[in-house]
Structures are given as structure tokens and as C-alpha cells.
Design a protein around this motif. Structure first.
Motif, PDB file in Angstrom:
ATOM      1  N   ALA A 186      49.245  50.849  19.498  1.00  0.00           N
ATOM      2  CA  ALA A 186      48.321  50.561  20.314  1.00  0.00           C
ATOM      3  C   ALA A 186      48.264  49.087  20.951  1.00  0.00           C
ATOM      4  O   ALA A 186      48.704  48.182  20.008  1.00  0.00           O
ATOM      5  CB  ALA A 186      46.705  50.707  19.515  1.00  0.00           C
ATOM      6  N   PRO A 187      48.027  48.779  22.298  1.00  0.00           N
ATOM      7  CA  PRO A 187      48.529  47.612  22.721  1.00  0.00           C
ATOM      8  C   PRO A 187      47.893  46.665  22.028  1.00  0.00           C
ATOM      9  O   PRO A 187      48.155  45.481  22.144  1.00  0.00           O
ATOM     10  CB  PRO A 187      48.199  48.013  24.355  1.00  0.00           C
ATOM     11  N   PHE A 188      46.428  46.806  21.578  1.00  0.00           N
ATOM     12  CA  PHE A 188      45.696  45.660  21.134  1.00  0.00           C
ATOM     13  C   PHE A 188      46.040  45.663  19.643  1.00  0.00           C
ATOM     14  O   PHE A 188      45.383  44.645  19.037  1.00  0.00           O
ATOM     15  CB  PHE A 188      44.089  46.403  21.181  1.00  0.00           C
ATOM     16  N   ALA A 189      46.875  46.240  18.993  1.00  0.00           N
ATOM     17  CA  ALA A 189      47.208  45.830  17.671  1.00  0.00           C
ATOM     18  C   ALA A 189      47.828  44.737  17.454  1.00  0.00           C
ATOM     19  O   ALA A 189      47.868  44.256  16.169  1.00  0.00           O
ATOM     20  CB  ALA A 189      48.222  47.075  17.158  1.00  0.00           C
ATOM     21  N   TRP A 190      48.437  44.105  18.515  1.00  0.00           N
ATOM     22  CA  TRP A 190      49.338  42.692  18.229  1.00  0.00           C
ATOM     23  C   TRP A 190      48.161  41.633  18.285  1.00  0.00           C
ATOM     24  O   TRP A 190      48.606  40.548  18.097  1.00  0.00           O
ATOM     25  CB  TRP A 190      50.296  42.598  19.264  1.00  0.00           C
ATOM     26  N   LEU A 191      46.997  41.944  18.988  1.00  0.00           N
ATOM     27  CA  LEU A 191      46.013  40.884  19.336  1.00  0.00           C
ATOM     28  C   LEU A 191      45.536  40.162  17.909  1.00  0.00           C
ATOM     29  O   LEU A 191      45.805  38.940  17.973  1.00  0.00           O
ATOM     30  CB  LEU A 191      44.788  41.559  19.856  1.00  0.00           C
ATOM     31  N   LEU A 192      45.286  40.657  17.012  1.00  0.00           N
ATOM     32  CA  LEU A 192      44.770  39.834  15.779  1.00  0.00           C
ATOM     33  C   LEU A 192      45.653  39.144  15.002  1.00  0.00           C
ATOM     34  O   LEU A 192      45.433  38.006  14.579  1.00  0.00           O
ATOM     35  CB  LEU A 192      43.905  40.922  14.825  1.00  0.00           C
ATOM     36  N   PRO A 193      46.999  39.739  14.993  1.00  0.00           N
ATOM     37  CA  PRO A 193      47.935  38.783  14.189  1.00  0.00           C
ATOM     38  C   PRO A 193      48.376  37.651  15.110  1.00  0.00           C
ATOM     39  O   PRO A 193      48.410  36.436  14.524  1.00  0.00           O
ATOM     40  CB  PRO A 193      49.202  39.559  14.213  1.00  0.00           C
ATOM     41  N   ALA A 194      48.133  37.730  16.672  1.00  0.00           N
ATOM     42  CA  ALA A 194      48.540  36.578  17.187  1.00  0.00           C
ATOM     43  C   ALA A 194      47.393  35.657  17.025  1.00  0.00           C
ATOM     44  O   ALA A 194      47.786  34.376  17.147  1.00  0.00           O
ATOM     45  CB  ALA A 194      48.787  37.211  18.761  1.00  0.00           C
ATOM     46  N   VAL A 195      46.012  36.011  17.266  1.00  0.00           N
ATOM     47  CA  VAL A 195      45.035  35.020  17.096  1.00  0.00           C
ATOM     48  C   VAL A 195      44.925  34.326  15.581  1.00  0.00           C
ATOM     49  O   VAL A 195      44.588  33.309  15.524  1.00  0.00           O
ATOM     50  CB  VAL A 195      43.636  35.900  17.422  1.00  0.00           C
ATOM     51  N   GLY A 196      45.404  35.081  14.577  1.00  0.00           N
ATOM     52  CA  GLY A 196      45.425  34.602  13.262  1.00  0.00           C
ATOM     53  C   GLY A 196      46.296  33.447  13.316  1.00  0.00           C
ATOM     54  O   GLY A 196      46.217  32.739  12.629  1.00  0.00           O
ATOM     55  N   PHE A 197      47.768  33.681  13.643  1.00  0.00           N
ATOM     56  CA  PHE A 197      48.599  32.820  13.613  1.00  0.00           C
ATOM     57  C   PHE A 197      48.429  31.543  14.607  1.00  0.00           C
ATOM     58  O   PHE A 197      48.620  30.443  14.008  1.00  0.00           O
ATOM     59  CB  PHE A 197      50.028  33.356  14.127  1.00  0.00           C
ATOM     60  N   VAL A 198      47.691  31.641  15.526  1.00  0.00           N
ATOM     61  CA  VAL A 198      47.297  30.550  16.194  1.00  0.00           C
ATOM     62  C   VAL A 198      45.991  29.746  15.411  1.00  0.00           C
ATOM     63  O   VAL A 198      46.314  28.402  15.512  1.00  0.00           O
ATOM     64  CB  VAL A 198      46.355  31.004  17.789  1.00  0.00           C
ATOM     65  N   ALA A 199      45.110  30.410  14.901  1.00  0.00           N
ATOM     66  CA  ALA A 199      44.205  29.668  14.107  1.00  0.00           C
ATOM     67  C   ALA A 199      45.053  28.922  12.769  1.00  0.00           C
ATOM     68  O   ALA A 199      44.647  27.841  12.600  1.00  0.00           O
ATOM     69  CB  ALA A 199      43.251  30.733  13.395  1.00  0.00           C
TER      70      ALA A 199
END
Length: 272
Positions: A186-199
Motif C-alpha cells: 500500500a502506498p501509505f505503508a511507508w508513511l508512518l516509518p518515515a514520520v517516526g524516523f523524522v521524530a
């Protein structure tokens, strides 16, 4: 002896500083040798606010024109001074954005062609791209413009947040866009890991430099992906609901730490 003199229309444009560069230069040259026209200019200038004319001229020379990205930030409602603080970051220069897009495009292409191995590559690269660009956007070793901004009477926490939001507004859509072409995910599956790493990078930057934090996060993610691949796990295992919840908790906890320790951002001088 001059064979021509300044007419009324040219005189008005010259005094109001609305003439062209070439015309102004021509008038300046003429005034050096023509006492009659100098007298006309002096007489005409008494009717204008010379201080205002000088301010407009100085602003036109000293203040650079806003970049397209800065104008976009203003259109989005950001005040002009904050739009300038955000837009001057090195991370928003074309070479950075093109580089991030190129890396994501290569990883997406590899995922389309190489199936599982390609998907593992995209899984490794996509979540890290935003946090790396965020780190570059406020690391003093890579952004000389940040030094005077951090010592100015402006909240460092707000500056970092503004730059981070602007980076995410550019980087996350690219991650989602290229994620659309990755098969079986799913295209949104990469979203939370990316946001988590930014945080995590934001929180860690209250202790160490943002770029050092991004390097540690990247190394940890590389190790995690390699271990999963060595155990013959599928890429979907890294993106299942339980893992997504873990990234959401990580993002919330890290961002909370960043807000609590935000006052330490100014103390990290110089960042090594």
C-alpha cells in the motif's frame, strides 16, 4: 557641450526612480556636464520625499527577490519573515530535491523490476529519505544560513518545526507517489516509518547534531531490514498493522521528547 537636455517626462521618471537602468545611467552621465539639467533635477526633487525614494532604491538593491518556494510559503499563509527563514535552507535548493526524487525513483524502479529484492531496497530507502533531508535542513555544518538565525531573537524550536514541516510537505508526497508503483504494498505503508524516523531525529538533535542522529537512525534501519531479510521474512512483515502501530508510538514519544527538550537546541553550539 551637451546637445540635448532632460525633458519633463524623463525628469519625472528619474526623480521618482521609475526609469530603466539604461535611462538612469544616461541621465547620470549627462548631469555630470550639464548645470542646467542639474538645476532642474534639484528643483524637481524638492517636491518628493527623497528619503522614501532612497529607501525604495536601497530595498531594490539590497533585498533579494523571493524565490518561488518562498512565494509559495507566503501564499500558504506564512509571514514574509518566516517564509524567508524557511526558504533559505540548503535542503530546499533544487539539487537536494532532485537528488531525493532520483534516489526514490531508482528504488521504485528496482522494486518494479526486481520483485522481492527491489521491494526490500525501496523499503530500506523510502522511510529514510525524509529524515535525512530534515537533518540537512537544520544542521549547521551543511547550512551556513542557520548560524545567524539561531543566535537571532527568534524561537529555535519554531524555526526547526517550520523547516521540518516544509521538508515533509515536499518529501512525503514523493515517497507516497513512488510507493504507488511498488507492487504488493500500500502506498501509505511507508508513511508512518518515515514520520517516526523524522521524530526520532528531532528528539535526538537536542543532544547531538541532526545529521549524526540521522546517520544512527539510518544504520539502525539498515540493520533491521537486513535481519528481516536474512530470516527470509517478506517485506509485508515490516509493514503489518502491529509494526505500523509501533512506528506511530515511536513518532508520538519522540516528538514529545523534542518539545520538552526544545530549549536545548540553542545550546548545541557548535554542533559536532
Amino acid at each position: 557641450m551637451s546637445t540635448w537636455h532632460i525633458d519633463e517626462e524623463m525628469l519625472r521618471r528619474y526623480v521618482e526612480r521609475t526609469d530603466s537602468v539604461a535611462e538612469g545611467a544616461s541621465v547620470d552621465q549627462h548631469l555630470l556636464t550639464c548645470a542646467r539639467c542639474r538645476a532642474q533635477v534639484n528643483a524637481a526633487a524638492t517636491g518628493f520625499d527623497l528619503a522614501a525614494v532612497w529607501d525604495r532604491t536601497r530595498d531594490a538593491v539590497e533585498v533579494p527577490l523571493p524565490s518561488p518556494f518562498e512565494r509559495l510559503l507566503r501564499a500558504a499563509g506564512l509571514p514574509a519573515n518566516e517564509a524567508r527563514l524557511v526558504a533559505v535552507a540548503s535542503a530546499f535548493r533544487g539539487v537536494w530535491l532532485v537528488g531525493v526524487a532520483a534516489v526514490l525513483a531508482f528504488a521504485a524502479l528496482a522494486a518494479m523490476i526486481g520483485q522481492d529484492r527491489g521491494i526490500w531496497l525501496f523499503l530500506t530507502v523510502a522511510p529514510l529519505a525524509p529524515c535525512v533531508v530534515v537533518a540537512f535542513s537544520y544542521d549547521r555544518r551543511w547550512d551556513p544560513a542557520l548560524e545567524p538565525e539561531m543566535v537571532a531573537p527568534y524561537p529555535a524550536l519554531r524555526l526547526v518545526l517550520l523547516r521540518t514541516i516544509a521538508v515533509l510537505a515536499l518529501a512525503l508526497p514523493a515517497v507516497l507517489l513512488f510507493g504507488l508503483v511498488v507492487p504488493g504494498a500500500a502506498p501509505f505503508a511507508w508513511l508512518l516509518p518515515a514520520v517516526g524516523f523524522v521524530a526520532v531525529v528531532l528528539a535526538a538533535s537536542t543532544w547531538v547534531s541532526p545529521l549524526n542522529a540521522a546517520v544512527v537512525v539510518s544504520a539502525g534501519w539498515f540493520a533491521a531490514v537486513w535481519l528481516m531479510g536474512a530470516r527470509s521474512a517478506t517485506p509485508a512483515a515490516m509493514l503489518q498493522a502491529r509494526t505500523q502501530v509501533a512506528f506511530l508510538v515511536l513518532a508520538a514519544a519522540s516528538f514529545g521528547i523534542f518539545l520538552v527538550r526544545g530549549r536545548h537546541l540553542r545550546r548545541l553550539r557548535p554542533w559536532r
